[in-house]
Design a protein around this motif. Structure first.
Motif, short mmCIF file in Angstrom:
data_model
loop_
_atom_site.label_atom_id
_atom_site.label_comp_id
_atom_site.label_asym_id
_atom_site.label_seq_id
_atom_site.Cartn_x
_atom_site.Cartn_y
_atom_site.Cartn_z
N ALA A 1 29.69 20.85 35.86
CA ALA A 1 29.01 20.14 34.44
C ALA A 1 28.16 19.50 35.01
O ALA A 1 26.74 19.75 34.43
N VAL A 2 28.24 18.72 36.00
CA VAL A 2 26.93 17.98 36.49
C VAL A 2 25.76 18.83 37.08
O VAL A 2 24.58 18.60 36.59
N VAL A 3 26.11 20.02 37.73
CA VAL A 3 25.21 21.15 38.24
C VAL A 3 24.37 21.62 36.76
O VAL A 3 23.08 21.79 36.77
N GLU A 4 25.15 22.02 35.91
CA GLU A 4 24.39 22.69 34.71
C GLU A 4 23.70 21.58 33.91
O GLU A 4 22.79 21.92 33.40
N ASN A 5 24.15 20.33 33.86
CA ASN A 5 23.40 19.30 33.37
C ASN A 5 21.93 18.98 33.69
O ASN A 5 21.17 18.91 33.18
N ARG A 6 22.03 18.96 35.05
CA ARG A 6 20.80 19.06 35.84
C ARG A 6 19.75 20.17 35.55
O ARG A 6 18.52 20.02 35.26
N ALA A 7 20.48 21.43 35.56
CA ALA A 7 19.64 22.54 35.18
C ALA A 7 19.01 22.53 34.12
O ALA A 7 17.81 22.75 33.57
#
Length: 269
Positions: free
Chosen positions: A52-58
């Motif tokens: 979730a946090v990786v996708e949010n940053r992307a």
């Protein structure tokens, strides 16, 4: 702005901080035992949190690139910056237009110390770092560093990525977002993401919102949509952050339930 002489005195390493916990999930080193303990507890309940946090940053990176390349936005106000993880907003948008100007806002002294050390502007543009709290938007807007860097009579992108869900209803988050948007010129944009209860089992949602890991509120799609009232929502609309203009991202894309974060980009008329 807080100087280096006293910022260390404001860091309480015994209490988890969202920015440092986020850094831990992203694999960073700027976190403490309390942040890791809290992060592990959330990950035990919601194992996909790192996805979730990786996708949010992307999502944030794609959104600001779209605004820079397709809409000509040259000013950015990023509130809840977090510990820098390259590429950052200024690196993306100044790569498109070197004269772009960015103000980063956070209330964690560690974030600000890293920001000042690492977020170096292109000489044709500018960056500034404001020590302020999202819960006091008038103070952010009146900050001399912000006023010296951004001309709010010109279109500006307001970035509220993975930060408003830390505000419980008692903090009046809708009023906060509206205060910030009201200060921006027509043609400005809101880039926003927000963790949600949608797709989560009720017991998991209750556990995450128990307050054990700090104040805040997960909001469903209808509640998230209220933040965008009166704005023109860009295609593809309100979607999972993993799906927002993600045509160039690796497949398969994470499912909505693996991310549980709504994202949208909207224009002020």
């Amino acid at each position: 702005m807080t100087g280096t002489s006293d910022w260390t005195e404001r860091v309480d390493t015994t209490v988890a901080h969202p920015a440092r916990r986020y850094d831990y999930w992203l694999g960073g080193k700027d976190n403490f035992a309390a942040d890791r303990e809290s992060g592990d507890a959330i990950a035990a309940a919601f194992p996909a949190i790192r996805t979730a946090v990786v996708e949010n940053r992307a999502f944030m990176r794609r959104a600001v690139r779209v605004l820079a390349e397709q809409h000509g936005i040259r000013q950015y106000l990023d509130i809840g910056t977090g510990i820098p993880t390259s590429p950052n907003v200024h690196e993306i948008v100044q790569g498109v237009s070197p004269e772009s100007r960015i103000v980063y806002v956070d209330n964690d002294p560690i974030v600000l110390a890293h920001a000042r050390a690492l977020l170096t502007s292109d000489p044709q543009g500018a960056t500034a770092y404001v020590d302020a709290d999202l819960r006091r938007p008038a103070e952010i807007l009146a900050d001399p560093s912000l006023r010296a860097t951004l001309d709010l009579s010109r279109p500006t992108a307001l970035i509220l990525v993975a930060v408003v869900h830390f505000l419980p209803d008692s903090d009046e988050p809708y009023e906060i977002v509206r205060t910030l948007l009201d200060a921006l010129a027509p043609g400005s944009f809101l880039v926003m993401s927000h963790a949600t209860t949608d797709g989560l089992a009720p017991e998991l949602a209750a556990q995450i919102q128990s307050g054990r890991h700090g104040p805040g509120k997960l909001r469903n799609r209808a509640e998230f949509t209220q933040f965008l009232d009166g704005l023109e929502i860009l295609e593809p609309g309100i979607v999972s952050v993993a799906e927002w203009r993600a045509e160039g991202e690796p497949d398969p894309r994470p499912t909505f339930d693996e991310v549980a974060v709504w994202g949208a980009v909207a224009r002020k008329g």
